[in-house]
Scaffold this active site. Structure first.
Site, mmCIF file in Angstrom:
data_model
loop_
_atom_site.group_PDB
_atom_site.id
_atom_site.type_symbol
_atom_site.label_atom_id
_atom_site.label_comp_id
_atom_site.label_asym_id
_atom_site.label_seq_id
_atom_site.Cartn_x
_atom_site.Cartn_y
_atom_site.Cartn_z
ATOM 1 N N ARG A 124 -1.882 1.602 6.273
ATOM 2 C CA ARG A 124 -2.506 2.085 5.043
ATOM 3 C C ARG A 124 -4.005 2.280 5.265
ATOM 4 O O ARG A 124 -4.616 1.628 6.120
ATOM 5 C CB ARG A 124 -2.277 1.095 3.908
ATOM 6 C CG ARG A 124 -0.809 0.812 3.601
ATOM 7 C CD ARG A 124 -0.670 -0.261 2.537
ATOM 8 N NE ARG A 124 0.724 -0.522 2.189
ATOM 9 C CZ ARG A 124 1.469 -1.466 2.768
ATOM 10 N NH1 ARG A 124 0.943 -2.239 3.724
ATOM 11 N NH2 ARG A 124 2.729 -1.648 2.397
ATOM 12 N N LYS A 148 -0.347 -6.032 2.203
ATOM 13 C CA LYS A 148 -0.319 -6.487 0.821
ATOM 14 C C LYS A 148 0.029 -7.976 0.786
ATOM 15 O O LYS A 148 0.915 -8.441 1.494
ATOM 16 C CB LYS A 148 0.707 -5.682 0.021
ATOM 17 C CG LYS A 148 0.320 -4.214 -0.140
ATOM 18 C CD LYS A 148 1.319 -3.457 -0.974
ATOM 19 C CE LYS A 148 0.878 -2.010 -1.185
ATOM 20 N NZ LYS A 148 1.858 -1.241 -1.988
ATOM 21 N N HIS A 217 -2.481 8.584 3.217
ATOM 22 C CA HIS A 217 -1.130 8.119 2.916
ATOM 23 C C HIS A 217 -0.104 9.133 3.403
ATOM 24 O O HIS A 217 1.012 8.764 3.799
ATOM 25 C CB HIS A 217 -0.983 7.881 1.415
ATOM 26 C CG HIS A 217 0.098 6.888 1.087
ATOM 27 N ND1 HIS A 217 0.039 5.566 1.463
ATOM 28 C CD2 HIS A 217 1.284 7.037 0.428
ATOM 29 C CE1 HIS A 217 1.121 4.929 1.045
ATOM 30 N NE2 HIS A 217 1.895 5.805 0.417
ATOM 31 N N ARG A 220 0.627 8.402 6.864
ATOM 32 C CA ARG A 220 1.548 7.258 6.923
ATOM 33 C C ARG A 220 2.991 7.740 6.757
ATOM 34 O O ARG A 220 3.880 7.337 7.510
ATOM 35 C CB ARG A 220 1.171 6.259 5.831
ATOM 36 C CG ARG A 220 2.069 5.044 5.689
ATOM 37 C CD ARG A 220 1.409 4.074 4.711
ATOM 38 N NE ARG A 220 2.311 3.077 4.165
ATOM 39 C CZ ARG A 220 2.587 1.918 4.754
ATOM 40 N NH1 ARG A 220 2.068 1.638 5.943
ATOM 41 N NH2 ARG A 220 3.390 1.039 4.177
ATOM 42 N N HIS A 243 6.693 -2.899 4.819
ATOM 43 C CA HIS A 243 7.411 -2.839 3.554
ATOM 44 C C HIS A 243 8.155 -4.150 3.322
ATOM 45 O O HIS A 243 8.847 -4.650 4.214
ATOM 46 C CB HIS A 243 8.425 -1.694 3.554
ATOM 47 C CG HIS A 243 7.803 -0.348 3.417
ATOM 48 N ND1 HIS A 243 8.436 0.816 3.812
ATOM 49 C CD2 HIS A 243 6.595 0.045 2.927
ATOM 50 C CE1 HIS A 243 7.649 1.854 3.571
ATOM 51 N NE2 HIS A 243 6.537 1.407 3.034
ATOM 52 N N TYR A 252 12.277 7.613 3.587
ATOM 53 C CA TYR A 252 11.998 8.465 4.737
ATOM 54 C C TYR A 252 13.265 9.033 5.353
ATOM 55 O O TYR A 252 13.231 10.086 5.985
ATOM 56 C CB TYR A 252 11.190 7.685 5.774
ATOM 57 C CG TYR A 252 9.866 7.232 5.220
ATOM 58 C CD1 TYR A 252 8.862 8.136 4.913
ATOM 59 C CD2 TYR A 252 9.632 5.890 4.949
ATOM 60 C CE1 TYR A 252 7.661 7.731 4.373
ATOM 61 C CE2 TYR A 252 8.426 5.473 4.408
ATOM 62 C CZ TYR A 252 7.458 6.392 4.119
ATOM 63 O OH TYR A 252 6.276 5.977 3.576
#
Length: 271
Positions: A124, A148, A217, A220, A243, A252
């Protein structure tokens, strides 16, 4: 207010002259009318929300005995597949970034390293900006990323990104100022690079070639899609991207399927 007015007009046409006669069938009939008129799902979802707010208010103020809007579900919006660059476009973008760095300027070499690393790792933009020098293992070609929730993961990168990083690190000292600290990437004034600058770099480098505009992004998304197209398994891509859920990564596979379908329809004689 316009949504509620439209709802009331529709109910009046159905014979609901008094608010007390409002029921879930009337609300659903109104939404079905929107669909027949070709309204977007986002518009229908907004109108469903307006109806629920209105009926909750009507019950709360004693105008109706029960709240039929509580039974009304919002139409789910279609998931928009993330935009990605094709492999040829990606190669053109990175080649153009390399040409722009040929003058050996610190900013040009920095921008090339940013582009290569974003595409190589799929990290990110915030993760890239937060990277410190000691979080790059140049021998193993791995970056240590805090995603995150400060969840740590290690992400490998390839030879082109490694070469671009080495070139940038060779001139990084020319931008160092008091307060630069251990930041891997620096801004023009020597401070840690910010996300706005990285976004500007990505738009500029992609804008230099005939390729669809893309944010960090988007790079990414592009990295994830190209990994899957190259044969990477979904679990590995999930780990690389950081993730928490495999369901997030599965979008994806839809992108890749759309590309496969487009290629089939273009190439197969009986498609």
């Amino acid at each position: 207010m316009g949504d509620v007015t439209d709802l009331i007009d529709h109910l009046n046409r159905l014979g609901h002259d008094e608010l007390g006669s409002l029921d879930i069938r009337g609300l659903r009939s109104w939404l079905a009318k929107q669909q027949s008129l070709g309204k977007a799902r986002s518009t229908m979802a907004r109108r469903a929300t307006a109806a629920r707010v209105f009926t909750a208010w009507a019950q709360r103020t004693g105008r109706i005995a029960t709240d039929p809007g509580a039974l009304l579900a919002s139409p789910k919006a279609h998931k928009t597949l993330p935009g990605v660059l094709g492999q040829a476009d990606t190669r053109a973008v990175l080649d153009a970034a390399a040409v722009a760095a040929d003058d050996g300027s610190p900013l040009g070499l920095r921008d090339l390293a940013i582009m290569e690393l974003l595409y190589a790792t799929g990290i990110r933009v915030g993760e890239l900006c937060a990277l410190d020098l000691d979080e790059v293992d140049r021998n193993r070609r791995v970056v240590r990323v805090f995603g995150k929730g400060r969840k740590e993961r290690s992400v490998p990168y390839g030879v082109p990104a490694a070469e671009a990083l080495e070139s940038w690190l060779a001139v990084r000292a020319r931008l160092v100022r008091d307060g630069s600290g251990a930041a891997l990437f620096l801004g023009a004034r020597g401070g840690r690079i910010d996300q706005r600058t990285v976004r500007r770099v990505v738009h500029a480098r992609i804008g230099a070639v005939d390729a669809p505009d893309m944010s960090p992004h988007g790079l990414r998304h592009t990295a994830a899609t190209h990994l899957l197209e190259g044969g990477a398994d979904l679990r590995s891509v999930q780990e690389l991207l950081g993730h928490a859920s495999l369901a997030t990564t599965q979008v994806y596979t839809h992108v890749s399927s759309e590309r496969l379908r487009a290629a089939y329809q273009q190439a197969h004689p009986r498609a």
